[in-house]
Design a protein around this motif. Structure first.
Motif, mmCIF file in Angstrom:
data_model
loop_
_atom_site.group_PDB
_atom_site.id
_atom_site.type_symbol
_atom_site.label_atom_id
_atom_site.label_comp_id
_atom_site.label_asym_id
_atom_site.label_seq_id
_atom_site.Cartn_x
_atom_site.Cartn_y
_atom_site.Cartn_z
ATOM 1 N N LEU A 164 35.911 14.597 -39.242
ATOM 2 C CA LEU A 164 37.136 14.276 -39.963
ATOM 3 C C LEU A 164 38.249 15.264 -39.663
ATOM 4 N N ARG A 165 37.942 16.560 -39.646
ATOM 5 C CA ARG A 165 38.980 17.559 -39.407
ATOM 6 C C ARG A 165 39.538 17.454 -37.991
ATOM 7 N N ALA A 166 38.682 17.213 -37.024
ATOM 8 C CA ALA A 166 39.126 17.109 -35.631
ATOM 9 C C ALA A 166 39.662 15.712 -35.300
ATOM 10 N N ARG A 167 39.414 14.745 -36.186
ATOM 11 C CA ARG A 167 39.819 13.350 -35.976
ATOM 12 C C ARG A 167 39.249 12.817 -34.652
ATOM 13 N N GLU A 168 37.932 13.034 -34.506
ATOM 14 C CA GLU A 168 37.234 12.616 -33.290
ATOM 15 C C GLU A 168 35.976 11.827 -33.647
ATOM 16 N N LEU A 169 35.580 10.946 -32.726
ATOM 17 C CA LEU A 169 34.358 10.159 -32.851
ATOM 18 C C LEU A 169 33.568 10.284 -31.547
ATOM 19 N N ARG A 170 32.272 10.498 -31.661
ATOM 20 C CA ARG A 170 31.421 10.662 -30.487
ATOM 21 C C ARG A 170 30.352 9.573 -30.469
ATOM 22 N N VAL A 171 30.257 8.824 -29.374
ATOM 23 C CA VAL A 171 29.270 7.752 -29.252
ATOM 24 C C VAL A 171 27.880 8.358 -29.077
ATOM 25 N N LEU A 172 26.919 7.907 -29.898
ATOM 26 C CA LEU A 172 25.563 8.441 -29.858
ATOM 27 C C LEU A 172 24.530 7.464 -29.316
ATOM 28 N N ARG A 173 24.646 6.178 -29.674
ATOM 29 C CA ARG A 173 23.543 5.260 -29.403
ATOM 30 C C ARG A 173 24.045 3.817 -29.474
ATOM 31 N N ALA A 174 23.460 2.950 -28.664
ATOM 32 C CA ALA A 174 23.842 1.537 -28.667
ATOM 33 C C ALA A 174 22.995 0.738 -29.660
ATOM 34 N N ASN A 175 23.538 -0.427 -30.025
ATOM 35 C CA ASN A 175 22.855 -1.405 -30.874
ATOM 36 C C ASN A 175 22.495 -0.840 -32.246
ATOM 37 N N VAL A 176 23.474 -0.224 -32.891
ATOM 38 C CA VAL A 176 23.313 0.285 -34.250
ATOM 39 C C VAL A 176 24.489 -0.221 -35.083
ATOM 40 N N GLU A 177 24.189 -0.847 -36.224
ATOM 41 C CA GLU A 177 25.243 -1.345 -37.105
ATOM 42 C C GLU A 177 24.970 -0.907 -38.542
ATOM 43 N N CYS A 178 26.031 -0.686 -39.276
ATOM 44 C CA CYS A 178 25.979 -0.351 -40.705
ATOM 45 C C CYS A 178 25.024 0.809 -40.988
ATOM 46 N N PRO A 179 25.273 1.990 -40.405
ATOM 47 C CA PRO A 179 24.376 3.132 -40.624
ATOM 48 C C PRO A 179 24.413 3.617 -42.072
ATOM 49 N N SER A 180 23.305 4.193 -42.501
ATOM 50 C CA SER A 180 23.203 4.778 -43.839
ATOM 51 C C SER A 180 22.372 6.048 -43.736
ATOM 52 N N LEU A 181 23.009 7.193 -43.966
ATOM 53 C CA LEU A 181 22.365 8.491 -43.786
ATOM 54 C C LEU A 181 21.454 8.802 -44.966
ATOM 55 N N SER A 182 20.242 9.287 -44.668
ATOM 56 C CA SER A 182 19.277 9.619 -45.718
ATOM 57 C C SER A 182 19.760 10.819 -46.526
ATOM 58 N N PRO A 183 19.273 10.980 -47.750
ATOM 59 C CA PRO A 183 19.700 12.117 -48.581
ATOM 60 C C PRO A 183 19.472 13.472 -47.935
ATOM 61 N N ASP A 184 18.408 13.600 -47.120
ATOM 62 C CA ASP A 184 18.156 14.883 -46.462
ATOM 63 C C ASP A 184 18.905 15.029 -45.136
ATOM 64 N N GLY A 185 19.651 14.017 -44.733
ATOM 65 C CA GLY A 185 20.488 14.094 -43.540
ATOM 66 C C GLY A 185 19.757 14.009 -42.225
ATOM 67 N N THR A 186 18.495 13.602 -42.221
ATOM 68 C CA THR A 186 17.707 13.602 -40.983
ATOM 69 C C THR A 186 17.499 12.217 -40.382
ATOM 70 N N ARG A 187 17.752 11.149 -41.154
ATOM 71 C CA ARG A 187 17.473 9.793 -40.692
ATOM 72 C C ARG A 187 18.640 8.870 -41.007
ATOM 73 N N ILE A 188 18.727 7.824 -40.219
ATOM 74 C CA ILE A 188 19.750 6.804 -40.458
ATOM 75 C C ILE A 188 19.069 5.443 -40.521
ATOM 76 N N ALA A 189 19.261 4.757 -41.615
ATOM 77 C CA ALA A 189 18.838 3.358 -41.710
ATOM 78 C C ALA A 189 19.961 2.508 -41.135
ATOM 79 N N PHE A 190 19.608 1.427 -40.442
ATOM 80 C CA PHE A 190 20.640 0.593 -39.839
ATOM 81 C C PHE A 190 20.096 -0.805 -39.579
#
Length: 340
Positions: free
Chosen positions: A230-256
């Protein structure tokens, strides 16, 4: 009193009596309709009452049970989600809340359909509002309650087809900074700048540091997971075929949700969990197509909506890939968890 005046007075009294009788009949009929609606088999009861976004041990959601409380924000205990639900006097099409702050996307009224995003305090009072340029589809609040994000369709009305356009906005409640569109952010892919007229973003999920976030980027007919700064106003592509990510409470997993080859074009998705450290994907037990941004109920369980008899129902499934889906709450969508 003349004969003519007497006739006029009698006519006025008779007319007033008819009008009063009609009003009483309409009210009674309305009450009977409401009673019948509330008594539909399998549909939960909803009653208006006080509500707080700081009350622990509650599950909040958009209530779809038929009656006066339909489309209102509702609350039930986490320990008894199928019990009587309390509804607030705030209607939303999409809703989310965390740490005493809420975001509500709603119709703003008028002859021509118009929508707005509301920033809500812990008592569900409007703090600020923003006009939004399309139909609400996604909403999220950061774990601290500081950052808000919302997505609207500005063309088309479904992620399943290829003909749609989205607009995703961010708002910082502490600084007052408002980002009308993620399309203003720089995008990098493999260290190279990437810019295209067909960039669409949706489904923001925030990390705990109130700076990093994840979202979906769609371009050239494909979707990608992007990590935002947010501060840098940048986005970095990580992985293909992922929609509607949801970060886990511990920050280690993404449901999608992931498009799976061979499924129907109108129902192409399955739920997965991505381990951010190893890159491993785990398919979840839900075999139906889920067109929703799943929410972490806790570290082990996901919530998501599926079509139901009254619009939508909330289901849960283990995030480990085992177990089986379970119906958690009928006539409910857009959940937010207030932990105990």
């Amino acid at each position: 009193m003349t004969h003519t005046l007497r006739k006029v007075l009698l006519l006025v009294l008779f007319s007033a009596l008819l009008a009063a009788t009609a009003v009483v009949s309409v009210v009674r009929a309305s009450d009977r309709v409401d009673d019948r609606e509330a008594a539909r088999p399998g549909e939960p009861r909803a009653r208006s009452g006080p509500m707080s976004l700081k009350q622990p041990g509650r599950l909040l959601f958009r209530n779809l049970a038929w009656g006066p409380g339909r489309d209102m924000i509702a609350s039930v205990p986490l320990t008894a989600p199928t019990g009587a639900r309390t509804t607030a006097l705030q209607d939303c099409l999409r809703f989310h809340a965390a740490a005493g702050t809420g975001v509500c996307l709603r119709r703003a009224g008028g002859v021509v359909p118009r929508y707005e995003a509301l920033v809500l305090d812990s008592a569900l009072r409007r703090i600020r509002s923003f006009d939004v340029p399309g139909t609400p589809t996604r909403a999220r609040v950061s774990p601290s309650g500081r950052l808000l994000a919302w997505t609207v369709f500005v063309g088309g009305d479904s992620y399943a087809g290829g003909d749609f356009s989205t607009r995703t906005a961010l708002y910082d409640t502490r600084s007052g900074t408002y980002v009308p569109s993620l399309e203003d952010f720089a995008v990098s892919d493999g260290g190279k700048r990437r810019r295209a007229a067909d960039h669409n973003f949706w489904g923001v999920t925030f990390a705990a540091d109130d700076n990093r976030f994840y979202a979906t980027l769609a371009t050239e007919g494909r979707t990608h997971l992007v990590e935002g700064d947010l501060r840098a106003r940048e986005l970095r592509v990580l992985r293909a075929n992922v929609e509607c990510p949801s970060l886990s409470p511990d920050g280690t997993r993404i449901a999608f949700k992931k498009r799976v080859a061979g499924l129907p074009a109108e129902a192409p998705w399955r739920l997965y969990v991505l381990d951010l450290r190893t890159g491993a994907e785990t398919a979840l037990a839900e075999q139906r197509s889920v067109d929703d941004q799943a929410l972490w109920y806790d570290d082990r369980t996901l919530l998501y909506s599926l079509p139901g008899d009254f619009g939508g129902d909330l289901w849960s499934v283990p995030a480990t890939g085992g177990g089986s889906p379970r119906l958690l709450l009928r006539s409910a969508v857009s959940p937010a968890v207030q932990p105990s």
